[in-house]
Design a protein around this motif. Structure first.
Motif, short mmCIF file in Angstrom:
data_model
loop_
_atom_site.label_atom_id
_atom_site.label_comp_id
_atom_site.label_asym_id
_atom_site.label_seq_id
_atom_site.Cartn_x
_atom_site.Cartn_y
_atom_site.Cartn_z
N PHE A 29 0.86 -1.18 0.00
CA PHE A 29 0.00 0.00 0.00
C PHE A 29 0.90 1.23 0.00
O PHE A 29 1.59 1.50 0.99
CB PHE A 29 -0.91 0.00 1.23
N VAL A 30 0.92 1.95 -1.13
CA VAL A 30 1.80 3.11 -1.28
C VAL A 30 1.00 4.38 -1.03
O VAL A 30 -0.01 4.63 -1.70
CB VAL A 30 2.44 3.14 -2.69
N SER A 31 1.48 5.16 -0.07
CA SER A 31 0.82 6.44 0.24
C SER A 31 0.88 7.37 -0.96
O SER A 31 1.77 7.25 -1.82
CB SER A 31 1.52 7.11 1.42
N GLY A 32 -0.05 8.30 -0.99
CA GLY A 32 -0.07 9.27 -2.08
C GLY A 32 1.23 10.02 -2.18
O GLY A 32 1.78 10.48 -1.18
N GLN A 33 1.73 10.12 -3.39
CA GLN A 33 2.97 10.86 -3.66
C GLN A 33 2.62 12.14 -4.41
O GLN A 33 1.76 12.14 -5.28
CB GLN A 33 3.93 10.01 -4.49
N VAL A 34 3.30 13.20 -4.04
CA VAL A 34 3.13 14.50 -4.69
C VAL A 34 4.44 14.83 -5.41
O VAL A 34 5.47 14.17 -5.21
CB VAL A 34 2.76 15.60 -3.67
N PRO A 35 4.44 15.86 -6.27
CA PRO A 35 5.61 16.15 -7.10
C PRO A 35 6.74 16.91 -6.40
O PRO A 35 7.27 17.89 -6.91
CB PRO A 35 5.03 16.95 -8.26
#
Length: 127
Positions: A29-35
């Motif tokens: 389960f990969v947490s949300g990534q931002v740029p």
């Protein structure tokens, strides 16, 4: 089933009480990534395509740290600041997968961390 916390310096450090990813059995389960550029901790993208590219690069780093790849992804969620960005993000996102695409939803939200325009989370599976 034991859970394993996944963290890598090749993706932005969490900005809250969460992990970059959690492995539970054969699921990741990969947490949300931002740029955010993990090397500088800054948003350096100048347009939505470069934002999406950095997000996918960050996701790839977390997946690799856990021994997974985009080929193992079964579900994604894309959060956009505006649905008018869908086509540009979809183009970058789609280039990371080759057939057998994961399930997905894309939603527009009122705001995202640090004022970015895109965040993507993933679930991956081995075996």
């Amino acid at each position: 089933m034991e859970k394993k916390i996944i963290n890598t310096p090749d993706a932005p450090a969490p900005i809250g009480p969460y992990s970059q990813a959690v492995q539970a059995g054969n699921l990741l389960f990969v947490s949300g990534q931002v740029p955010i550029n993990p090397a500088t901790g800054q948003l350096e993208a100048t347009d939505i395509s470069s934002e999406a590219q950095q997000v996918m690069k960050n996701l790839d780093a977390v997946l690799k740290q856990a021994g997974y790849s985009f080929a193992d992804v079964v579900k994604t969620t894309i959060f956009l600041s505006d649905m008018s960005l869908f086509t540009a993000v979809n183009e970058v996102y789609g280039a990371c997968f080759t057939g057998n695409f994961p399930a997905r939803e894309t939603v527009a939200v009122k705001g995202l961390p640090r004022g970015v325009n895109v965040e993507i989370s993933m679930i991956a599976m081995k075996g």
